[in-house]
Design an enzyme around this catalytic site. Structure first.
Site, mmCIF file in Angstrom:
data_model
loop_
_atom_site.group_PDB
_atom_site.id
_atom_site.type_symbol
_atom_site.label_atom_id
_atom_site.label_comp_id
_atom_site.label_asym_id
_atom_site.label_seq_id
_atom_site.Cartn_x
_atom_site.Cartn_y
_atom_site.Cartn_z
ATOM 1 N N GLU A 46 0.839 -1.134 0.092
ATOM 2 C CA GLU A 46 -0.046 -0.018 0.021
ATOM 3 C C GLU A 46 0.814 1.278 -0.201
ATOM 4 O O GLU A 46 0.568 2.184 -0.695
ATOM 5 C CB GLU A 46 -0.897 -0.047 1.170
ATOM 6 C CG GLU A 46 -2.025 -1.161 1.034
ATOM 7 C CD GLU A 46 -2.873 -0.850 -0.178
ATOM 8 O OE1 GLU A 46 -3.064 0.383 -0.377
ATOM 9 O OE2 GLU A 46 -3.777 -1.565 -0.438
ATOM 10 N N TYR A 129 -7.414 6.048 4.144
ATOM 11 C CA TYR A 129 -7.261 5.096 3.183
ATOM 12 C C TYR A 129 -6.726 3.782 3.469
ATOM 13 O O TYR A 129 -7.034 2.719 3.101
ATOM 14 C CB TYR A 129 -6.760 5.690 1.797
ATOM 15 C CG TYR A 129 -6.618 4.549 0.740
ATOM 16 C CD1 TYR A 129 -7.587 3.972 0.283
ATOM 17 C CD2 TYR A 129 -5.031 4.279 0.423
ATOM 18 C CE1 TYR A 129 -7.446 2.733 -0.665
ATOM 19 C CE2 TYR A 129 -5.035 2.887 -0.237
ATOM 20 C CZ TYR A 129 -6.161 2.404 -1.014
ATOM 21 O OH TYR A 129 -5.604 1.234 -1.481
ATOM 22 N N ASP A 147 -9.863 4.012 -2.927
ATOM 23 C CA ASP A 147 -8.647 4.497 -3.874
ATOM 24 C C ASP A 147 -9.329 5.297 -4.950
ATOM 25 O O ASP A 147 -10.386 5.537 -5.020
ATOM 26 C CB ASP A 147 -7.585 3.367 -4.089
ATOM 27 C CG ASP A 147 -8.211 2.626 -5.471
ATOM 28 O OD1 ASP A 147 -9.526 2.559 -5.556
ATOM 29 O OD2 ASP A 147 -7.323 2.082 -6.079
#
Length: 300
Positions: A46, A129, A147
């Site tokens: 990520e 996020y 996203d």
């Protein structure tokens, strides 16, 4: 129903079924970070994928996990080694954030990844996020993962809006939450992500190949253009401070360098601002002065 309603035209169950069928046949199942539930490996992916294309990340991800396969291994690394290994990925502060997160997991949480919301968000580099992505992709928790690709699909499908910038974060989150299944949120969010990346793209979306086209409000309404004005054109990358700071860090990866050398290697327009660039890099923990006008990557 207003144009910003979070309720899709088709029933959520039908949307989820069509999406699941498409994902089973067309999804990017071979991406290595999708074949693990290790929170460390998912966090690495990520952080690397922030503003960086998948194809560019793939070789770095494999090399990183081979060198530092766990939070403990990364926490023991020297910052200079971490920054050097990040060469080519850009946004070097991400490397230090990942390193700092590993140290926090080891030093504060005894090596156990923290799932309590405030502790998770306290990890360096973990914002809303990334926290949602970790909860969903590791633990299959039913949370929206917004996203860029998912936000675009949701904005078009549920609200009839071309681009997510025309909706508030709260509207986007509500629209995405309304689509979540009771079980299988991980595959659902990954399917939305792939649909946005491969079909419902920002430019020239392939609506004829979209499994959700029949229930898409944006397609039904004739694909109206974005409401908000496009952002002003950004300066060329070579004119930005980020470019200059990246050049400096690239040079320091090879060893210490004097300010005169660093100034000479920068394009002429950047040279008068060297002191500001170095001060910013020092504040970010990416470079340190070592005396006699020389700079280096941070020591361990």
């Amino acid at each position: 129903m207003t144009a910003t309603s979070a309720t899709p035209e088709a029933e959520p169950a039908a949307i989820r079924s069509a999406l699941a069928g498409w994902y089973a046949a067309r999804g990017r199942h071979t991406l290595p970070w999708r074949r693990t539930r290790d929170p460390y490996a998912v966090l690495v992916s990520e952080i690397m994928l922030q503003q960086t294309q998948v194809e560019r990340v793939l070789p770095y991800y494999a090399a990183w996990l081979e060198r530092w396969p766990s939070h403990a291994a990364l926490a023991a690394a020297a910052p200079a080694d971490v920054i050097t290994a990040w060469r080519g990925l850009g946004y070097n502060r991400r490397a230090l954030a990942l390193h700092a997160a590993a140290r926090r997991v080891v030093e504060v949480h005894g090596g156990e990844f923290p799932w309590e919301p405030s502790a998770l968000r306290a990890l360096p580099g973990v914002g809303p996020y990334t926290a949602a992505a970790l909860r969903c992709f590791v633990r299959d928790e039913p949370v929206p993962v917004l996203d860029t690709n998912i936000a675009r699909v949701v904005a078009r499908l549920a609200a009839g809006i071309a681009l997510p910038r025309d909706l508030s974060p709260r509207q986007l989150e509500a629209a995405a939450a309304a689509l979540l299944p009771d079980a299988g949120a991980r595959d659902h969010n990954l399917a939305l992500m792939d649909l946005g990346a491969l079909v419902c793209t920002a430019r020239n979306p392939a609506c004829g190949a979209c499994p959700l086209a029949a229930g898409c409000r944006w397609r039904r309404d004739g694909q109206p253009p974005p409401r908000a004005a496009a952002k002003r054109l950004a300066p060329r990358f070579e004119q930005t401070a980020r470019y200059a700071r990246g050049r400096i860090i690239d040079r320091l990866r090879s060893g210490p360098a004097a300010e005169d050398e660093l100034r000479a290697m920068l394009p002429a327009g950047h040279r008068p601002r060297l002191a500001g660039y170095l001060a910013a890099l020092e504040r970010d923990g990416l470079a340190v002065p070592i005396g006699s006008g020389a700079w280096a990557l941070p020591p361990g």
